[in-house]
Design an enzyme around this catalytic site. Structure first.
Site, short mmCIF file in Angstrom:
data_model
loop_
_atom_site.label_atom_id
_atom_site.label_comp_id
_atom_site.label_asym_id
_atom_site.label_seq_id
_atom_site.Cartn_x
_atom_site.Cartn_y
_atom_site.Cartn_z
N ASP A 154 0.99 -1.33 0.08
CA ASP A 154 -0.27 -0.19 0.12
C ASP A 154 0.93 1.41 0.32
OD1 ASP A 154 -2.52 1.77 0.31
OD2 ASP A 154 -2.32 1.56 2.47
N ASP A 161 -4.69 6.04 -4.19
CA ASP A 161 -4.70 7.55 -4.66
C ASP A 161 -4.00 7.73 -5.90
OD1 ASP A 161 -4.21 10.11 -3.73
OD2 ASP A 161 -2.74 9.82 -1.72
#
EC number: 7.6.2.1
Length: 1106
Positions: free
Chosen positions: A408, A692
């Site tokens: 991540d 994101d």
């Protein structure tokens, strides 16, 4: 309405039919409503939580059934039964005792683990809670709560079941909750009471109609009917904001009252609890493959010996010699049955070639070895006062074989610690400066300073938007604290930037971004003071307090990627403020405004900042009335509430005016770049999977050195697919073929440390394009194949705008690709749980997004930098140790049984054992088990500082080497001792040695050889290694003297009586034992002398550092 309630109520009285209807009806406090003619209490499940696997009554049969499902255990059970039923050359004890030991140790381990689960269940079920019964407060155990009970919960207590919030001690009728144990988010969430409920709950007459239990934590649809004095019942909508989930904790609120709607195994927490699927180590698969090879060797040995026996007996005079006459029963027996019985007898005689004790040794090695990770002081983080955590010990050696690392970004590669950097208002960039000469801390960096005065109105509007468009709560200072901290995701940090005493306050926020934006507005003179009875208070630059009535909150969700608030100012203006991702805001504002802001947003994203756009809209009375009616109607709906709310949200959030954008920095984790670089040097491929935006994630990849300046980036995003002006599917195929031609045809991956003139490629894909790849169209498998080949030939892959499910799909695709590479996923938030569970190894970081990732992981570490030592240090050593352990076990058992097989050629294949039963039983349990266990726990063949290589030890070539070594040494043992026995008189008195002396000499050479072989392989000596290696040899000598030196009354025949002592009186026996041990180890000694060491010894490295 009443009739429909009655129908549903009647249905729910039958427990098993409850799930057939779409909703359930609950009577608050079990009081019948006035409209109900006949009250039949509905039946729901009790509030007990059961996570244990066994009970006292089913433990033994269930555990035995599960253990004998393992092929090895079942095999040894069959061998034991054959020994009991058939007249075999060895006692049933020889295989029964080791099997009993293995089964017992495993049962004790599993029983203990289940006892811990029972203990945890009882702590929850027996916890005392307060329940209102007929207006009185009563204490009862949590497991006795029933659906419909009104429960009291005080601050810092955990909710015992799923409750609808009826009453709160706070004046604004709200309460704050943390749900870290459910979704990993430690932030404070605000929940609201049901409007118009009476203060005296003992007189409340109401029913709750809600959906049946379902696992989605963020969805709840229901409505409450409140009955008052024969009036029409008031109907109030219920949503997730009214539901308090079991496992969540009450915070910053003295006490609340709620009615139980879901209990026990029907709560959302229980429905989300899924026992992690058992992850099996690749070593276990290797063991099973090696086991099949040795099983084939065993069967072939038994067949050869059975055949030779009947060939030998077919010769004249051999079938029935004068000294061994057959009985009548033996003469009448069926020939084929005799042959089958003899085959089974040989199987039993040679069955020790398959090591039953290896499984328990492997289990103990994994279990004890896992403590070294927990004890490693390098993994201790002084900030959180915690070290590494091992949730499963079955995968230790997998850490040393990882080929793909999926990570991540936010909170893993970065710190998830947000700081407001700058903002852009109407195209002008503003940065905060410490200099007091600038007006209110503002500095315009790309426009004249005079513009500040002209655009003061827009600036103030922007700052008001930052102060109003959020869900932040203010926690006032108690006056006793030195400072007040911000509570974000469970981490408290002192705020030293606020200067005014009135501003000394802490913020309770749903995400670090929100606190950063509110604090950013504070730096520029606008301070959010908190809420009072639905009114939001803001202090402006002139120190005047402005009050805004909060009318509606349009909550953030990952689909819209924005959130809004509707407020009314004192002068009556109704305004909508909205903030969200650029991709979500830009289509909803005027294009000329977008052009002024877009450049700043893209530049900030390229620099690695997280960006949000801010917009507003002035609503007319008619527009607000329409929106208010639509929102209220949608919130009352039981069916498709989310879709109806989304439609209203989209209708209101149009035609907005774009004010500006913000940039918030999320710093890199400590040593993130060095860690990623070390993993890539070790041959691992790193994939970044994040939700994101692409520019921010790409900048982070450059900062972490995953992308180098010379890396050519292959981009497969929605923007790429729309460039050609054709359908996305056509363009997707064309781009994939182009990238495949460039990367696969012209590139073969090599680690960075190798000198290579070939081009490095990086691959970037977004979630929308990934959905096209994974859809169910006929071409999707072809697309996936091309995509996978491209990715496998890129040094780094970046997947942005990813949903949690897509992360798991990516991991699953790589895990099941050709070669079945070992995958590892690492993350810190609840959105990473799916990929952590999907990968071979899941690692959680004890970060700021709660502990859901940690609880679902196999290993947990405090910081990303610890991953380097975990994989390249501990993982490598665990793999080397377990590989040596497994292959050593097969080797020493082959050495053990080969002489027994050769002996059959010299005893007429009569199934005569070479070794005594005591030696057969204790060889694997006592004589040779402890040295290899100590080795597999403590060996460090390479110093921890230089462990930077990939492992490939548990393969067929090393296994073949160990097998050939075992064959060589077994032949040497047998024929070396036979050469000794060619001299008939080996003792001073002229007596000859018997067959038991022969076997004892072979066994002595065997024990010394396999133990000294392990001593030669040991590079890292500790006192434990010395103790177990030399102690095992001493114990063997002592046991042999002791076993043969006493007449044991419980033995019918004592084959070894004084055999060992007599053997050691012979100088010839001593000479042969020493010679054979030296000759057996000669190949190893030559290899050690001639082979050049690849790595410095740990002691050498230590001296070098000194």
């Amino acid at each position: 309405m009443t009739s429909s309630f009655d129908l549903k109520c009647g249905t729910t009285t039958f427990g098993r039919d409850e799930r057939r209807v779409d909703s359930r009806t609950i009577y608050v406090g079990h009081r019948p409503c006035p409209a109900t003619d006949a009250f039949i209490p509905p039946k729901f499940c009790d509030n007990r939580i059961v996570s244990s696997k066994y009970t006292v009554w089913n433990f033994l049969p269930k555990n035995l059934f599960e253990q004998f499902r393992r092929i090895a255990n079942f095999y040894f059970l069959i061998i034991f039964l054959v020994q009991v039923i058939v007249d075999t050359p060895t006692s049933p004890v020889t295989s029964g005792l080791p099997l009993f030991f293995v089964i017992t140790v495993t049962a004790i381990k599993q029983g203990y683990e289940d006892w811990l689960r029972h203990k945890a269940d009882n702590e929850v079920n027996k916890y005392l809670v307060t329940v209102l019964e007929d207006g009185r407060r009563a204490r009862k155990e949590s497991e006795k709560i029933k659906v419909g009970d009104v429960v009291e919960v005080v601050e810092d207590e955990t909710f015992p079941c799923d409750l609808i919030l009826l009453q709160s001690s706070r004046e604004d009728e709200t309460c704050f909750v943390t749900t870290a144990s459910l979704d990993g988010e430690s932030n404070h969430k605000t929940h609201y009471t049901v409007p118009d409920t009476e203060k005296g709950l003992e007189s409340l007459s109401a029913t709750v109609e809600c959906e049946q239990p379902q696992p989605d934590l963020y969805k709840f649809v229901g409505r409450m009917h409140i009955y008052k004095n024969d009036q029409e019942p008031a109907v109030r909508s219920l949503g997730p904001e009214n539901l308090l989930l079991k496992g969540a904790t009450l915070k910053n609120t003295q006490k609340i009252y709620g009615v139980a709607v879901y209990s026990g195994m029907e709560t959302k927490m229980a429905l989300n609890y899924q026992g992690k699927s058992q992850k099996r180590s690749v070593v276990e698969k290797s063991i099973n493959a090696f086991l099949l090879v040795y099983l084939c060797i065993l069967v072939s040995k038994a067949l050869v010996c059975t055949t030779l026996k009947y060939v030998w007996q077919s010769q004249p005079g051999q079938e029935e010699p004068w000294y061994n006459q057959k009985t009548q029963k033996e003469k009448d027996a069926n020939l084929y049955l005799n042959m089958f019985t003899d085959f089974l007898s040989f199987m039993v005689l040679f069955n020790f070639i398959i090591p039953v004790s290896m499984y328990v040794t492997v289990e103990m090695q994994k279990f004890l070895g896992s403590f070294f990770i927990s004890w490693d002081k390098d993994f201790f983080d002084p900030e959180i006062q915690e070290g590494a955590l091992v949730n499963t010990s079955d995968l230790n050696e997998e850490l040393g074989q990882v080929e793909y690392v999926f990570t991540d970004k936010t909170g893993t590669l970065t710190q998830n610690s947000m700081e407001f950097i700058e903002c852009c208002i109407d195209g002008f960039q503003y940065k905060n400066r410490d200099s007091s000469t600038e007006l209110d801390g503002f500095c315009v960096t790309d426009g004249p300073v005079s513009m500040l005065q002209q655009k003061a109105g827009r600036e103030e509007l922007f700052l008001r938007a930052l102060c109003l468009c959020h869900t932040v709560q203010v926690k006032e200072s108690t006056g006793q604290e030195d400072g007040v901290g911000d509570q974000v995701d469970g981490v408290l940090g002192l705020d030293g930037e606020m200067v005014h005493p009135a501003e000394l306050r802490g913020f309770i926020a749903s995400s670090p971004d929100e606190v950063a934006l509110v604090k950013g507005a504070m730096k520029y003179g606008f301070t959010f003071l908190g809420m009072e009875s639905k009114n939001m208070r803001v202090m402006n630059r002139d120190k005047d307090v402005e009050t805004y009535e909060l009318l509606h909150v349009l909550n953030f969700d990952p689909v819209r990627r924005r959130m809004s608030v509707i407020v009314r100012s004192k002068c009556g203006d109704i305004m909508l403020f909205c903030k969200g991702a650029d991709s979500s805001i830009f289509p909803r504002v005027r294009q000329e405004e977008v052009d002024r802001i877009r450049m700043h947003v893209e530049r900030n994203a390229t620099e690695g900042y997280r960006t949000l756009c801010v917009a507003y809209k002035l609503l007319s009375s008619e527009e607000y009335a329409q929106a208010d009616a639509g929102l209220r109607e949608a919130r009352l709906a039981l069916d498709d509430r989310e879709a109806k709310l989304m439609a209203v949200y989209n209708q209101v959030e149009t035609g907005m005016s774009l004010i500006g954008a913000t940039a918030v920095e999320d710093r890199l984790q400590e040593e993130a770049a060095e860690t990623m670089e070390a993993l890539q040097r070790a041959g691992m491929k790193v994939w970044v999977l994040t939700g994101d935006k692409m520019e921010t994630a790409k900048s982070t990849c450059y900062a972490c050195r995953l992308f180098q300046r010379g890396t050519e980036l292959l981009e497969l995003t929605v923007r790429t697919l729309e460039d050609g002006g054709r359908r996305r599917e056509e363009r997707l195929h064309e781009v994939l073929l182009d990238y495949h031609k460039r990367s696969v045809s012209a590139f073969s991956f090599s680690p960075r440390s190798w000198t290579s003139a070939k081009q490095d490629y990086g691959f970037i894909i977004d979630g929308a394009t990934l959905s096209l790849l994974f859809n169910s169209s006929p071409d999707s498998s072809h697309y996936k194949s091309l995509f996978l080949q491209i990715c496998q030939n890129c040094t780094t892959v970046l997947c942005c705008r990813m949903a949690p499910l897509q992360k798991a799909q990516i991991v699953n695709m790589v895990k099941n690709s050709k070669g079945s590479p070992i995958t590892l996923s690492i993350g810190d938030g609840a959105n990473d749980v799916s990929m952590i569970l999907e990968a071979h190894i899941g690692i959680g970081i004890k970060g700021k997004e709660g502990r859901q990732a940690v609880r679902n992981s196999d290993y947990a570490i405090p910081k990303l930098k610890h991953l380097k030592k975990l994989l390249l240090g501990h993982g490598h050593l665990y793999y080397v140790r377990i590989a040596h352990l497994v292959q050593y076990f097969f080797y020493k058992n082959l050495c053990f049984i080969l002489p027994q097989f050769l002996y059959q050629f010299f005893c007429g294949s009569s199934q005569q054992p070479l070794y005594d039963a005591a030696y057969l039983t204790m060889y694997n349990i006592c004589f040779t088990s402890m040295p290899i266990l100590a080795y597999s726990l403590l060996e460090q063949h390479i110093c921890m500082e230089v462990l930077m290589t990939k492992n490939a030890m548990l393969r067929w070539s090393p296994f073949l080497y160990w097998t050939l070594l075992g064959v060589y040494q077994g032949l040497l043992f047998f024929f070396g001792v036979r050469f000794l026995f060619s001299n008939p008189a080996l003792q001073d008195n002229g007596q000859v040695f018997g067959n038991w002396s022969y076997g004892t000499i072979v066994f002595t050479v065997l024990v010394f050889t396999v133990t000294l072989k392990l001593a030669m392989d040991t590079r890292h000596w500790t006192w434990i290694n010395h103790f177990v290696i030399w102690g095992s040899l001493a114990f063997y000598m002592f046991f042999s003297f002791f076993w043969g030196g006493i007449i044991w009354p419980f033995l019918r025949q004592q084959r070894l009586y004084f055999v060992f002592a007599n053997m050691l009186r012979s100088v010839s026996a001593w000479l042969v034992i020493i010679l054979l041990v030296l000759l057996s180890l000669l190949p190893e000694i030559l290899l050690l002398v001639l082979r050049k060491p690849r790595w410095p010894h740990s002691r050498q490295v230590r001296y070098t550092h000194i």
